[in-house]
Design a protein around this motif. Sequence first.
Motif, PDB file in Angstrom:
ATOM      1  N   ASN A  52     -11.969 -49.126  13.679  1.00 55.32           N
ATOM      2  CA  ASN A  52     -10.932 -48.298  13.056  1.00 55.32           C
ATOM      3  C   ASN A  52     -10.369 -47.312  14.067  1.00 55.32           C
ATOM      4  OD1 ASN A  52     -10.998 -49.525  10.637  1.00 55.32           O
ATOM      5  ND2 ASN A  52     -12.215 -47.971   9.585  1.00 55.32           N
ATOM      6  N   VAL A  58      -7.971 -49.173  16.323  1.00 53.76           N
ATOM      7  CA  VAL A  58      -6.684 -49.420  15.660  1.00 53.76           C
ATOM      8  C   VAL A  58      -5.849 -48.149  15.644  1.00 53.76           C
ATOM      9  CG1 VAL A  58      -5.592 -49.991  13.454  1.00 53.76           C
ATOM     10  CG2 VAL A  58      -7.514 -51.351  14.289  1.00 53.76           C
ATOM     11  N   ARG A  59      -6.489 -47.039  15.329  1.00 50.69           N
ATOM     12  CA  ARG A  59      -5.757 -45.762  15.291  1.00 50.69           C
ATOM     13  C   ARG A  59      -5.157 -45.439  16.652  1.00 50.69           C
ATOM     14  NH1 ARG A  59      -9.817 -43.557  11.916  1.00 50.69           N
ATOM     15  NH2 ARG A  59     -10.790 -42.518  13.677  1.00 50.69           N
ATOM     16  N   LEU A  75      -4.421 -47.582  19.043  1.00 47.94           N
ATOM     17  CA  LEU A  75      -3.327 -48.509  19.350  1.00 47.94           C
ATOM     18  C   LEU A  75      -2.045 -48.121  18.616  1.00 47.94           C
ATOM     19  CD1 LEU A  75      -4.808 -52.110  19.538  1.00 47.94           C
ATOM     20  CD2 LEU A  75      -3.240 -51.059  21.163  1.00 47.94           C
ATOM     21  N   LEU A  76      -2.221 -47.715  17.337  1.00 47.79           N
ATOM     22  CA  LEU A  76      -1.049 -47.278  16.565  1.00 47.79           C
ATOM     23  C   LEU A  76      -0.375 -46.097  17.249  1.00 47.79           C
ATOM     24  CD1 LEU A  76      -2.434 -47.427  12.905  1.00 47.79           C
ATOM     25  CD2 LEU A  76      -0.509 -48.741  13.769  1.00 47.79           C
ATOM     26  N   ILE A 136      -0.618 -45.116  20.415  1.00 54.49           N
ATOM     27  CA  ILE A 136      -0.041 -45.460  21.727  1.00 54.49           C
ATOM     28  C   ILE A 136       1.280 -46.204  21.547  1.00 54.49           C
ATOM     29  CG2 ILE A 136      -0.372 -46.913  23.769  1.00 54.49           C
ATOM     30  CD1 ILE A 136      -3.403 -46.274  23.524  1.00 54.49           C
ATOM     31  N   THR A 137       1.291 -47.143  20.581  1.00 55.26           N
ATOM     32  CA  THR A 137       2.533 -47.899  20.370  1.00 55.26           C
ATOM     33  C   THR A 137       3.647 -46.979  19.892  1.00 55.26           C
ATOM     34  OG1 THR A 137       1.165 -49.775  19.780  1.00 55.26           O
ATOM     35  CG2 THR A 137       3.497 -49.961  19.279  1.00 55.26           C
ATOM     36  N   ALA A 138       3.295 -46.048  18.990  1.00 53.24           N
ATOM     37  CA  ALA A 138       4.317 -45.113  18.509  1.00 53.24           C
ATOM     38  C   ALA A 138       4.868 -44.290  19.660  1.00 53.24           C
ATOM     39  CB  ALA A 138       3.720 -44.195  17.446  1.00 53.24           C
ATOM     40  N   ALA A 169       4.843 -45.113  22.838  1.00 57.88           N
ATOM     41  CA  ALA A 169       5.609 -45.993  23.728  1.00 57.88           C
ATOM     42  C   ALA A 169       7.004 -46.238  23.175  1.00 57.88           C
ATOM     43  CB  ALA A 169       4.876 -47.317  23.915  1.00 57.88           C
ATOM     44  N   MET A 170       7.070 -46.437  21.832  1.00 50.76           N
ATOM     45  CA  MET A 170       8.384 -46.678  21.217  1.00 50.76           C
ATOM     46  C   MET A 170       9.279 -45.448  21.362  1.00 50.76           C
ATOM     47  SD  MET A 170       8.693 -49.724  19.661  1.00 50.76           S
ATOM     48  CE  MET A 170       9.824 -49.502  18.309  1.00 50.76           C
ATOM     49  N   MET A 171       8.668 -44.261  21.160  1.00 52.99           N
ATOM     50  CA  MET A 171       9.492 -43.051  21.202  1.00 52.99           C
ATOM     51  C   MET A 171       9.916 -42.722  22.628  1.00 52.99           C
ATOM     52  SD  MET A 171       8.035 -40.484  18.362  1.00 52.99           S
ATOM     53  CE  MET A 171       6.810 -41.087  17.254  1.00 52.99           C
ATOM     54  N   CYS A 195      10.668 -44.811  24.783  1.00 53.51           N
ATOM     55  CA  CYS A 195      11.300 -46.040  25.251  1.00 53.51           C
ATOM     56  C   CYS A 195      12.450 -45.730  26.222  1.00 53.51           C
ATOM     57  CB  CYS A 195      11.836 -46.766  24.031  1.00 53.51           C
ATOM     58  SG  CYS A 195      11.934 -48.504  24.233  1.00 53.51           S
ATOM     59  N   THR A 196      12.249 -46.019  27.467  1.00 53.51           N
ATOM     60  CA  THR A 196      13.312 -45.849  28.446  1.00 53.51           C
ATOM     61  C   THR A 196      13.866 -47.211  28.780  1.00 53.51           C
ATOM     62  OG1 THR A 196      12.072 -44.027  29.363  1.00 53.51           O
ATOM     63  CG2 THR A 196      13.878 -44.866  30.696  1.00 53.51           C
TER      64      THR A 196
END
Lengths: 223, 218
Positions: free
Chosen positions: A8, A11-12, A14-15, A17-19, A21-23, A25-26
Amino acid sequence: MRSAETLNGAVRRLLAITALAMMACTTPTIDAAAPPYDPTALTAGLLYHWPTGRTLDIHVLGGGASPLLDATVRTAASRWTSALAFREHTLRLVDRPEQADILVRDAAIGMPVDTAGCGGARWTESFASTLFCPAGDTARTLSLVNTPGGHAKVLITIDLAGVGNPTDLLPIVVHEIGHALGIGGHSSDPADVMFAAPAVPSPSPADARTLRYVLHRRPHLTL
Amino acid sequence: MTAPRGKIMSPTYGTVRQTLKFGSLLVALAGELRAQPAASAAPTAALSWMVEGGASYSTPFVEDGNGVFARAGVGPYLRIGASRGIFSRTRATAGLRADAAALRLRSSASAWRAGTTRRLDVHAGLEVDVTPRVTALAGLLGARASGPDDVIPFRTHRGALWTWGMEAGAVIPVDRRRRTAITVVGEATRMAAQPSENPRLAGGAIGRVRIGVRHALR
């Protein structure tokens, strides 16, 4: 139980880090750069080009009688197509003059289009010239003299007899097609095909950059 | 005359808004996840196969300082995957996914298309039931993206690029047996710099949002 908590946690993370990375986003970027030479120097600041993304059809008048000119125009069209970074134009040769956007003729052939009243832009180099006729924010269609129809707007004239050496022909044709695409200026660097007395057979990186600059500006005149 | 310098435009308002919305969703999901008691350690399911299809939309592949944007348009994707329960509310998943979309270009003067871009990815991750109605997923992916070899960024390597990235999202079952579900997934993949290209491309990230329907085969 402990493994489940660890998962768990993973997963938290990864969530999160992905968020992030998305924000953050260059977008992959190509830097803006001023053109190496002024593409409007010969047009008093007037920027012109064809609608971007369009396939441009080129017809060589009397090409059957002059295979050298036909083959040279084909090579020159291919070199400019390769120099473009975003497929802004695809240049191709067509069989009939009424299909063409750009006409190329040997100066020995009579004037194939009606240019009466055309006070337009014309670049005349040694052994070659490029012509179009401005009409407001566009250019006039050049009516074919011997054939009804047609929608060509640019005429390139090459003095084949004057060029003499066939190896000198390709730089001249590539240069004139550069004018036809929208470069209304000359480079001061002999390494560029848009140098006033062209000697290289392909657009240089500076030529490509100049054309890219031109094609992505809103033009004063759309061909 | 000296021509004016071009200007790099900031990301579009729409893209920023989408990203922030997605970020909010992830934060909410992460909160849900934290609030849940830890799952029991007993595996609960055998290998389960699933198919998924839907549409994806991406942020630009390239932003040229002269004002050109190259991006994949909205296009379909198809996924085949498998999952296996490893704890009562947690499953490990893996799969293959393919998508295709028109390569769309836009500059200040006009918009045009330049062929098709395709992508095939391999991905693996975890899915956790964070509420009875929502499953969160997160994972890693490696992808091979291809496109017309005369258009940046596909001019290198004969039109094919390798990328990697991360994905996260939510799965929302829509039937009682939980075999069919709507998926909403966001991902960020890395595009490497292309310093030897002319013009030179600086590396960056490409965001992508996928909305689809998944069906468990058994």
